[in-house]
Design a protein around this motif. Structure first.
Motif, PDB file in Angstrom:
ATOM      1  N   MET A 194      24.835  11.691  -0.945  1.00  0.00           N
ATOM      2  CA  MET A 194      26.215  11.438  -1.368  1.00  0.00           C
ATOM      3  C   MET A 194      26.961  10.717  -0.250  1.00  0.00           C
ATOM      4  O   MET A 194      27.314  11.314   0.758  1.00  0.00           O
ATOM      5  CB  MET A 194      26.912  12.748  -1.705  1.00  0.00           C
ATOM      6  N   ILE A 195      27.166   9.437  -0.448  1.00  0.00           N
ATOM      7  CA  ILE A 195      27.869   8.625   0.537  1.00  0.00           C
ATOM      8  C   ILE A 195      29.216   8.260  -0.070  1.00  0.00           C
ATOM      9  O   ILE A 195      29.276   7.809  -1.209  1.00  0.00           O
ATOM     10  CB  ILE A 195      27.085   7.330   0.854  1.00  0.00           C
ATOM     11  N   PRO A 196      30.318   8.478   0.670  1.00  0.00           N
ATOM     12  CA  PRO A 196      31.619   8.086   0.110  1.00  0.00           C
ATOM     13  C   PRO A 196      31.728   6.579  -0.037  1.00  0.00           C
ATOM     14  O   PRO A 196      31.271   5.820   0.824  1.00  0.00           O
ATOM     15  CB  PRO A 196      32.618   8.626   1.128  1.00  0.00           C
TER      16      PRO A 196
ATOM     17  N   PRO B 137      41.749  26.208  -2.948  1.00  0.00           N
ATOM     18  CA  PRO B 137      40.736  25.235  -3.355  1.00  0.00           C
ATOM     19  C   PRO B 137      39.338  25.836  -3.277  1.00  0.00           C
ATOM     20  O   PRO B 137      39.140  26.835  -2.606  1.00  0.00           O
ATOM     21  CB  PRO B 137      40.899  24.139  -2.299  1.00  0.00           C
ATOM     22  N   PRO B 138      38.348  25.232  -3.948  1.00  0.00           N
ATOM     23  CA  PRO B 138      36.968  25.714  -3.821  1.00  0.00           C
ATOM     24  C   PRO B 138      36.442  25.443  -2.421  1.00  0.00           C
ATOM     25  O   PRO B 138      36.786  24.428  -1.819  1.00  0.00           O
ATOM     26  CB  PRO B 138      36.194  24.875  -4.847  1.00  0.00           C
ATOM     27  N   ARG B 139      35.608  26.342  -1.952  1.00  0.00           N
ATOM     28  CA  ARG B 139      34.988  26.093  -0.649  1.00  0.00           C
ATOM     29  C   ARG B 139      33.957  24.979  -0.782  1.00  0.00           C
ATOM     30  O   ARG B 139      33.513  24.680  -1.879  1.00  0.00           O
ATOM     31  CB  ARG B 139      34.306  27.376  -0.161  1.00  0.00           C
ATOM     32  N   PRO B 140      33.556  24.397   0.333  1.00  0.00           N
ATOM     33  CA  PRO B 140      32.532  23.350   0.261  1.00  0.00           C
ATOM     34  C   PRO B 140      31.255  23.825  -0.413  1.00  0.00           C
ATOM     35  O   PRO B 140      30.589  23.038  -1.106  1.00  0.00           O
ATOM     36  CB  PRO B 140      32.304  22.986   1.723  1.00  0.00           C
TER      37      PRO B 140
ATOM     38  N   ILE C 283      40.903  18.259   1.359  1.00  0.00           N
ATOM     39  CA  ILE C 283      40.524  18.739   2.682  1.00  0.00           C
ATOM     40  C   ILE C 283      39.142  19.379   2.620  1.00  0.00           C
ATOM     41  O   ILE C 283      38.300  19.176   3.489  1.00  0.00           O
ATOM     42  CB  ILE C 283      41.578  19.752   3.187  1.00  0.00           C
ATOM     43  N   GLU C 284      38.921  20.168   1.537  1.00  0.00           N
ATOM     44  CA  GLU C 284      37.603  20.784   1.378  1.00  0.00           C
ATOM     45  C   GLU C 284      36.543  19.727   1.092  1.00  0.00           C
ATOM     46  O   GLU C 284      35.401  19.857   1.511  1.00  0.00           O
ATOM     47  CB  GLU C 284      37.642  21.814   0.245  1.00  0.00           C
ATOM     48  N   LEU C 285      36.939  18.699   0.380  1.00  0.00           N
ATOM     49  CA  LEU C 285      36.003  17.594   0.100  1.00  0.00           C
ATOM     50  C   LEU C 285      35.597  16.915   1.398  1.00  0.00           C
ATOM     51  O   LEU C 285      34.415  16.616   1.617  1.00  0.00           O
ATOM     52  CB  LEU C 285      36.685  16.603  -0.850  1.00  0.00           C
ATOM     53  N   MET C 286      36.573  16.697   2.280  1.00  0.00           N
ATOM     54  CA  MET C 286      36.256  16.090   3.575  1.00  0.00           C
ATOM     55  C   MET C 286      35.372  17.007   4.389  1.00  0.00           C
ATOM     56  O   MET C 286      34.456  16.555   5.084  1.00  0.00           O
ATOM     57  CB  MET C 286      37.546  15.825   4.362  1.00  0.00           C
ATOM     58  N   GLN C 287      35.670  18.312   4.294  1.00  0.00           N
ATOM     59  CA  GLN C 287      34.859  19.279   5.023  1.00  0.00           C
ATOM     60  C   GLN C 287      33.422  19.247   4.523  1.00  0.00           C
ATOM     61  O   GLN C 287      32.480  19.356   5.292  1.00  0.00           O
ATOM     62  CB  GLN C 287      35.470  20.670   4.851  1.00  0.00           C
ATOM     63  N   ALA C 288      33.272  19.098   3.193  1.00  0.00           N
ATOM     64  CA  ALA C 288      31.923  19.021   2.636  1.00  0.00           C
ATOM     65  C   ALA C 288      31.193  17.787   3.165  1.00  0.00           C
ATOM     66  O   ALA C 288      29.973  17.786   3.298  1.00  0.00           O
ATOM     67  CB  ALA C 288      31.985  19.003   1.114  1.00  0.00           C
ATOM     68  N   GLY C 289      31.947  16.734   3.458  1.00  0.00           N
ATOM     69  CA  GLY C 289      31.314  15.537   3.996  1.00  0.00           C
ATOM     70  C   GLY C 289      31.109  15.609   5.496  1.00  0.00           C
ATOM     71  O   GLY C 289      30.423  14.760   6.061  1.00  0.00           O
ATOM     72  N   GLY C 290      31.699  16.621   6.140  1.00  0.00           N
ATOM     73  CA  GLY C 290      31.612  16.743   7.588  1.00  0.00           C
ATOM     74  C   GLY C 290      30.262  17.279   8.037  1.00  0.00           C
ATOM     75  O   GLY C 290      29.368  17.549   7.231  1.00  0.00           O
ATOM     76  N   PRO C 291      30.089  17.452   9.338  1.00  0.00           N
ATOM     77  CA  PRO C 291      28.765  17.789   9.860  1.00  0.00           C
ATOM     78  C   PRO C 291      28.264  19.165   9.449  1.00  0.00           C
ATOM     79  O   PRO C 291      27.062  19.388   9.403  1.00  0.00           O
ATOM     80  CB  PRO C 291      28.955  17.714  11.378  1.00  0.00           C
ATOM     81  N   ARG C 292      29.153  20.108   9.126  1.00  0.00           N
ATOM     82  CA  ARG C 292      28.665  21.461   8.841  1.00  0.00           C
ATOM     83  C   ARG C 292      27.976  21.536   7.476  1.00  0.00           C
ATOM     84  O   ARG C 292      26.929  22.146   7.335  1.00  0.00           O
ATOM     85  CB  ARG C 292      29.826  22.440   8.896  1.00  0.00           C
TER      86      ARG C 292
ATOM     87  N   LEU D 265      35.775   8.009  -2.762  1.00  0.00           N
ATOM     88  CA  LEU D 265      36.583   8.733  -1.777  1.00  0.00           C
ATOM     89  C   LEU D 265      38.021   8.752  -2.279  1.00  0.00           C
ATOM     90  O   LEU D 265      38.765   7.791  -2.137  1.00  0.00           O
ATOM     91  CB  LEU D 265      36.488   8.047  -0.422  1.00  0.00           C
ATOM     92  N   PHE D 266      38.389   9.854  -2.900  1.00  0.00           N
ATOM     93  CA  PHE D 266      39.641   9.894  -3.646  1.00  0.00           C
ATOM     94  C   PHE D 266      40.095  11.340  -3.711  1.00  0.00           C
ATOM     95  O   PHE D 266      39.392  12.186  -4.231  1.00  0.00           O
ATOM     96  CB  PHE D 266      39.372   9.317  -5.038  1.00  0.00           C
ATOM     97  N   ALA D 267      41.229  11.635  -3.112  1.00  0.00           N
ATOM     98  CA  ALA D 267      41.711  13.009  -3.104  1.00  0.00           C
ATOM     99  C   ALA D 267      43.220  12.984  -3.198  1.00  0.00           C
ATOM    100  O   ALA D 267      43.876  12.133  -2.615  1.00  0.00           O
ATOM    101  CB  ALA D 267      41.277  13.727  -1.832  1.00  0.00           C
ATOM    102  N   THR D 268      43.779  13.930  -3.970  1.00  0.00           N
ATOM    103  CA  THR D 268      45.224  13.925  -4.175  1.00  0.00           C
ATOM    104  C   THR D 268      45.905  15.163  -3.630  1.00  0.00           C
ATOM    105  O   THR D 268      47.118  15.222  -3.665  1.00  0.00           O
ATOM    106  CB  THR D 268      45.541  13.788  -5.670  1.00  0.00           C
TER     107      THR D 268
END
Lengths: 195, 183
Positions: free
Chosen positions: A61-63, A138-141, A44-53, A36-39
């Motif tokens: 993939m577990i952070p 940024p790239p989309r999820p 934000i997109e990485l978090m979105q990818a980990g979110g419920p949607r 879990l590492f973002a600069t």
């Protein structure tokens, strides 16, 4: 009927033969714990990818909060010269086999900062070996998941005693649905009269 | 609580320090131009005077006047202090010019401890040496960075840590000059 008598449930039918490496690769492919590492905004997109949607948990993939437990480093965001050596340290703390995904233009090449900035590193691949590049700013999820799918191909081919594939993989553009790496169902033409 | 207008603040300061000048920027913003040697005294006066009571240092920054469209041309580094009074709800801008070659300004961290970090930043990016600062180290760029990036005559590094700043085959025609290597 005794459950053990059902087809496929007998002891002699419960044995699958495989090679050790193939079995380990199968396990690795389905449990790519990521650091879990973002600069920057890619995070934000990485978090979105980990979110419920999008929910990359379903891909195993577990952070992880520490590099010592992580298999995959997703470099999400701008890396400055000052940060680059820290990224290298984090990468060195990860246990082998370890994988790196470079997410977004900044991590790929410096992105919008590559021309006028004195402090931004032009690509994280100058410090750590990158397995998959994902374009986008940024790239989309979807694109991130597409990159992970490309990486899973590579993880599946990984053999402990074999030669590791070091050729970087670039996934397709971020505006293509699932980048073209995944199969997109063909829904046909939209009905007449609808925009 | 009585908020003072800029004119009243300027009058109060000039009564005590005649060398302080009133400056109007191109955008109409008023500021007090303070001689470098008396900045600590002025700061102490502004903070402790009951009518002024500037108990907060909102910002301490700088700009480079090189390439600034002015006659005659200047090349000073101008340090800007943004003061705010929580007691009276008024603010004032101070400006101190430091010569480019011997760029040193007395620290105001004795008056406002918040200046400790601001002054490190201004030292890092503009190369203003704050005399009396207890720990004047770089804060943004790496410790072994060369030069002060926000100076107008700063040369971009060609490499850092052995890593070239531009990728193979990458070149820019109108990019800022870099030390060493091709553009």
């Amino acid at each position: 009927m005794n459950p053990s008598d059902r087809p496929g449930n007998r002891d002699d039918e419960q044995i699958v033969l495989s090679s050790v490496d193939e079995f380990l690769a199968w396990g690795k492919e389905h449990s790519l714990f990521y650091l879990l590492f973002a600069t920057a905004c890619c995070g934000i997109e990485l978090m979105q990818a980990g979110g419920p949607r999008y929910d990359v948990d379903r891909l195993g993939m577990i952070p992880r909060a520490t590099p010592r437990q992580a298999d995959l480093m997703i470099v999400a965001g701008t890396i400055t010269h000052k940060m680059a050596s820290r990224v290298r340290t984090l990468w060195e703390q990860m246990t082998e086999p370890r994988w790196v995904v470079s997410m977004g233009s900044c991590a790929n090449s410096g992105g919008p900062f590559s021309k006028w900035s004195y402090s931004v590193l032009n690509g994280i691949d100058k410090y750590v070996p990158v397995d998959v590049y994902i374009p986008g700013c940024p790239p989309r999820p979807e694109a991130l998941i597409d990159g992970v799918m490309a990486l899973r191909d590579r993880v599946r081919r990984y053999r402990t005693l074999g030669e590791r594939d070091t050729t970087p993989h670039v996934v397709a553009g971020h505006d293509a649905p699932f980048g073209g790496h995944c199969k997109v169902p063909d829904f046909g033409k939209p009905p007449e009269g609808k925009a | 609580m009585k908020a003072l207008a800029f004119d009243a603040i300027a009058t109060a300061v000039q009564a005590r320090f005649p060398a302080v000048l009133v400056q109007k920027a191109d955008n109409g913003q008023m500021a007090l131009r303070v001689p470098k040697a008396s900045i600590v005294d002025v700061a102490h006066f502004l903070r402790t005077d009951a009518q002024l009571a500037f108990d907060g240092l909102s910002d301490l920054t700088a700009f480079d006047t090189l390439k600034y469209p002015s006659t005659p041309p200047q090349d000073d580094i101008c340090v800007v202090y943004v003061l705010f009074s929580y007691t009276h709800r008024h603010k004032v801008l101070l400006k101190v010019h430091a010569e480019r070659a011997a760029c040193d300004v007395p620290t105001v961290s004795g008056e406002w401890p918040a200046a400790l970090y601001f002054e490190r930043e201004v030292w890092d990016l503009f190369g203003v040496r704050f005399v009396g600062h207890p720990s004047l180290r770089r804060i943004m760029t790496p410790d072994d960075w060369e030069g002060h990036p926000l100076r107008k005559d700063y040369l971009y590094p060609a490499t850092y840590n052995g890593v070239a700043h531009l990728r193979d085959g990458q070149h820019f025609e109108a990019a800022p000059p870099r030390s060493g290597g091709p553009l």
